[in-house]
Design a protein around this motif. Structure first.
Motif, PDB file in Angstrom:
ATOM      1  N   ARG A  80      19.258  19.695  50.511  1.00  0.00           N
ATOM      2  CA  ARG A  80      19.264  19.986  49.076  1.00  0.00           C
ATOM      3  C   ARG A  80      20.361  21.018  48.846  1.00  0.00           C
ATOM      4  NH1 ARG A  80      14.475  22.640  48.112  1.00  0.00           N
ATOM      5  NH2 ARG A  80      14.000  22.587  50.328  1.00  0.00           N
ATOM      6  N   ASP A 125      14.768  31.214  48.710  1.00  0.00           N
ATOM      7  CA  ASP A 125      15.671  30.202  49.266  1.00  0.00           C
ATOM      8  C   ASP A 125      17.130  30.589  49.082  1.00  0.00           C
ATOM      9  OD1 ASP A 125      15.696  29.652  46.550  1.00  0.00           O
ATOM     10  OD2 ASP A 125      16.102  27.507  46.889  1.00  0.00           O
ATOM     11  N   GLU A 126      17.386  31.407  48.061  1.00  0.00           N
ATOM     12  CA  GLU A 126      18.741  31.933  47.903  1.00  0.00           C
ATOM     13  C   GLU A 126      19.068  32.901  49.050  1.00  0.00           C
ATOM     14  OE1 GLU A 126      19.153  33.528  43.949  1.00  0.00           O
ATOM     15  OE2 GLU A 126      20.840  34.759  44.645  1.00  0.00           O
ATOM     16  N   PHE A 186      23.525  21.282  53.438  1.00  0.00           N
ATOM     17  CA  PHE A 186      22.070  21.223  53.334  1.00  0.00           C
ATOM     18  C   PHE A 186      21.617  19.949  52.655  1.00  0.00           C
ATOM     19  CE2 PHE A 186      23.445  25.613  53.368  1.00  0.00           C
ATOM     20  CZ  PHE A 186      22.621  26.193  54.315  1.00  0.00           C
ATOM     21  N   THR A 216      19.634  30.885  52.044  1.00  0.00           N
ATOM     22  CA  THR A 216      20.957  30.261  52.031  1.00  0.00           C
ATOM     23  C   THR A 216      22.033  31.264  52.437  1.00  0.00           C
ATOM     24  OG1 THR A 216      20.219  28.860  50.221  1.00  0.00           O
ATOM     25  CG2 THR A 216      22.581  28.962  50.630  1.00  0.00           C
ATOM     26  N   LEU A 217      21.924  32.466  51.865  1.00  0.00           N
ATOM     27  CA  LEU A 217      22.888  33.509  52.233  1.00  0.00           C
ATOM     28  C   LEU A 217      22.862  33.717  53.740  1.00  0.00           C
ATOM     29  CD1 LEU A 217      22.259  36.113  49.375  1.00  0.00           C
ATOM     30  CD2 LEU A 217      24.344  34.771  49.744  1.00  0.00           C
ATOM     31  N   LEU A 226      14.083  27.067  53.460  1.00  0.00           N
ATOM     32  CA  LEU A 226      14.933  25.971  53.001  1.00  0.00           C
ATOM     33  C   LEU A 226      14.265  24.612  53.118  1.00  0.00           C
ATOM     34  CD1 LEU A 226      18.456  27.002  54.339  1.00  0.00           C
ATOM     35  CD2 LEU A 226      17.471  27.308  52.070  1.00  0.00           C
ATOM     36  N   GLN A 244      21.666  23.582  48.086  1.00  0.00           N
ATOM     37  CA  GLN A 244      21.538  25.033  48.274  1.00  0.00           C
ATOM     38  C   GLN A 244      22.765  25.815  47.811  1.00  0.00           C
ATOM     39  OE1 GLN A 244      18.844  26.431  48.880  1.00  0.00           O
ATOM     40  NE2 GLN A 244      17.609  24.806  49.745  1.00  0.00           N
ATOM     41  N   LEU A 277      24.555  28.636  45.581  1.00  0.00           N
ATOM     42  CA  LEU A 277      24.051  29.914  45.077  1.00  0.00           C
ATOM     43  C   LEU A 277      24.117  29.877  43.551  1.00  0.00           C
ATOM     44  CD1 LEU A 277      25.755  31.911  47.864  1.00  0.00           C
ATOM     45  CD2 LEU A 277      23.290  31.763  47.485  1.00  0.00           C
TER      46      LEU A 277
END
Ligand SMILES: Nc1ncnc2c1ncn2[C@@H]1O[C@H](COP(=O)(O)OP(=O)(O)OP(=O)(O)O)[C@@H](O)[C@H]1O
Ligand SMILES: [Mg+2]
Lengths: 232, 402
Positions: free
Chosen positions: A94, B297-298, A92, B301-302, B401, A96, A98
């Motif tokens: 940014r 956004d988490e 990504f 991302t997942l 994102l 990203q 977790l």
């Protein structure tokens, strides 16, 4: 060489009515297995939009997208999710990462999702952590890392499962020359050993120089394809 | 890879919010446990009153047989000694108390008052009441029927009559034939039940005083006290099969106060319980919905990494359940500490309607009860978080994102 993906007349709009933005217009190109493609273009030209579509995290407004000969349009939400999990590595713009996972866990997560055995996960993650020079930070959380370190972890997370397609959105943006080079070598290694295909969005002339081929985006349209140095 | 640890880290990332949610649930649970602990102890003491005052099994004259009026209306049960004999050999039976009710006028000098009297077996009667009937100023021998029979008065009745122990009083009443009769009695002591209607108007004498006064060997009821009250139903069945023309009841059929209070408390605590459960539901829904909004956004991302949506749900539900477990543990501790403090402080409840004095607040502490309530609460937390998760897990990955 087989075609990994092919785009036909892809268009992407954001928003509706007067606020509508045409981020991509009539994009067509294809990518062979094992090909290493750079996407260039100024900020706002649509690089991320294009990469999101290629990486199955967004859908085009119009046009067809074939991945390994399969029309993506026909895949269900779940099938696309499965595809991302198994076959696509996404770096990504940014990072990203977790936030509640350590460096180690962030990198291990894709393997865990693919139900790789714990022992093998440990081996592979440890090896890759060494390669990106972050083995001493394996138990740190992302917020304890510098921007460049996070970016390297993001790259490692995308490569760990050896996907057949890697989408990298400005992977070297926050890296110094040395780390950018090392990361590129890591990608090249996967590319050469496994025949993985790569699409990289980049401003970095050094990165672009190492790609097989590059395409240029300008205001959402392709501005003529040029051959890179690697192929032919 | 420990998802438990990851969930803990996620909770700690926003600890202010987690702590406030935990406190809401913990205090709610503690209120529920203390309230229901009080309710249960009240039920228990009301049941205890019913058992002690009425007996575990009560034998009465079958009401379907019409009475003649007057004294006959109250002294209805003949041949009670036969029933007593019948039961003496039963190991389950502890005491068999005859009670003969009668009414009339009591006089002390210039003062007089109407009374409700009971003729009792003096040796056994006062052993059954425990804390629910206190006797004072007792003369020996207790409630004798010699020469001048003894009487014990409710404290208020004695006050009305300005009578103190040792005083001589006169009981006036009517026989079944309508003839007026009276007997001189000696005030042997006082009793106090805490129920004004009783302390105002009731007195007790020896059963044989009643028989002599009214010329009847019958009684009003036979109260049977058992070793274990759980045997009441069995004894009732046994008696009903053997005896004719009588009505046999168990203590719970005569626990009117218990029934009334229980109905009322069940409503009060039922509403309170529902309110607390709703509050917990909303607190958790809100916490999870907020967390998911902040962590879009988490979640994206997942999703981009190919995480199945069930796994995303599971992460958030796990976090909610962890909060739930911590909160209920804390709630149980708060309830336990508070209940102990209240029990030790022996705080008094204000007098309930129909009583002249308050009673000590006692709050039950029962771990099974605590655990069941906590498990119910955690189930609600899980359910609320599932709904909140389900409603918030669908994020547009690319948008979140970008
Ligand atoms: N979610 C969105 N909603 C509306 N407009 C968007 C959205 N995402 C991107 N755009 C617009 O689409 C155009 C292309 O954006 P995109 O992010 O693809 O550019 P980019 O080439 O990746 O730029 P950069 O180099 O800055 O990352 C831009 O004009 C941007 O404003
Ligand atoms: Mg971009």
């Amino acid at each position: 060489m087989d075609i990994r993906l092919a785009l036909h007349a892809i268009t992407k709009h954001y928003g509706h009515g007067d606020n509508q933005v045409a981020a991509l217009q009539n994009i067509s190109f294809s990518l062979a297995e094992g090909e290493f493609l750079a996407v260039q273009g100024p900020s706002g030209s649509g690089k991320s939009s294009l990469l999101n579509i290629c990486g199955l995290i967004d859908q085009p407004s119009e046009g067809q997208y074939y991945l390994n000969g399969q029309a993506v349009e026909q895949l269900s939400v779940k099938q696309r999710c499965d595809y991302r999990r198994r076959e696509i590595g996404f770096i990504f713009q940014r990072h990203q990462l977790l936030p509640a996972m350590t460096v180690y866990e962030n990198i291990a997560y894709p393997l865990f999702l693919n139900k790789v055995k714990a022992k093998q996960i440990k081996q592979e993650v440890t090896l890759l952590l060494k390669k990106i020079g972050l083995d001493h930070r394996c138990n740190h959380l992302p917020k304890q890392l510098s921007g460049g370190e996070r970016q390297r972890v993001g790259i490692a997370r995308a490569l760990i499962k050896r996907p057949q397609l890697v989408i990298a959105d400005e992977p070297s943006a926050s890296l110094d020359h040395q780390h950018a080079h090392a990361s590129l070598m890591l990608m090249r290694e996967l590319n050469e050993q496994q025949g993985a295909s790569f699409i990289l969005a980049s401003h970095d002339a050094f990165v672009v120089k190492h790609c097989d081929r590059n395409i240029n985006l300008l205001d959402g349209s392709l501005a003529g394809e040029a051959l890179g140095l690697g192929i032919l | 890879m420990s998802f438990f640890l990851i969930a803990v880290r996620n909770i700690l990332r926003n600890r202010t919010r987690a702590i406030s949610t935990i406190l809401i649930i913990a205090v709610g649970l503690a209120a529920l446990l203390i309230g229901s602990g009080f309710m249960l102890s009240t039920y228990d003491s009301l049941q205890e009153i019913a058992k002690r005052v009425e007996g575990h099994v009560i034998v009465l004259k079958d009401e379907s047989v019409p009475a003649q009026g007057g004294v006959d209306q109250q002294l209805t049960l003949p041949n009670w000694q036969a029933i007593q004999d019948e039961l003496w050999d039963d190991d389950r039976v502890l005491r068999i108390l005859p009670r003969a009710r009668f009414e009339g006028l009591i006089r002390h000098g210039h003062n007089s008052a109407a009374f409700f009297g009971t003729g009792v077996d003096p040796k056994e009667e006062f052993r059954v009441y425990g804390p629910f009937l206190k006797t004072t100023a007792v003369l020996d021998p207790w409630l004798s029927d010699q020469d001048m029979p003894d009487v014990v008065l409710g404290t208020q009745l004695a006050e009305t009559l300005s009578a103190t122990a040792g005083d001589e009083l006169t009981l006036h009443t009517l026989r079944s034939d309508g003839q007026s009769t009276e007997v001189m009695v000696r005030l042997a002591g006082l009793f106090h039940t805490g129920t004004p209607e009783l302390d105002d108007h009731t007195l007790m004498v020896n059963l044989s005083t009643v028989s002599r006064l009214l010329g009847s060997e019958k009684i009003s009821q036979l109260s049977i006290y058992l070793e274990h009250y759980e045997d009441a139903a069995a004894i009732k069945q046994l008696l009903q099969a053997k005896l004719e023309g009588v009505l046999v009841q168990t203590w719970d059929q005569r626990a009117e106060l218990y029934d009334k209070v229980k109905a009322q408390y069940d409503r009060i605590f039922g509403v309170m319980g529902i309110i607390i459960l709703v509050v917990v539901f909303l607190a958790i829904s809100n916490t999870i919905a907020l967390a998911m909004y902040q962590r879009r956004d988490e979640i994206a991302t997942l999703g981009a990494l190919g995480t199945p949506s069930t796994r995303v749900y599971a992460n958030f539900i796990l976090e909610a359940c962890l909060i739930g477990v911590v909160a209920t543990s804390l709630g149980m501790l708060i309830a336990y500490a508070t209940a102990n403090a209240i029990n030790l402080a022996s705080l008094m409840m204000p007098a309930p309607p129909g009583r002249s004095e308050g009673y000590p607040i006692y709050i039950y502490i029962s771990w099974p009860h605590y655990l069941v309530t906590s498990v119910v609460l955690i189930a609600i937390v899980a359910f609320a978080s599932f709904i909140a998760t389900y409603n918030n897990a669908k994020v547009n990955i690319a948008k979140a994102l970008s």
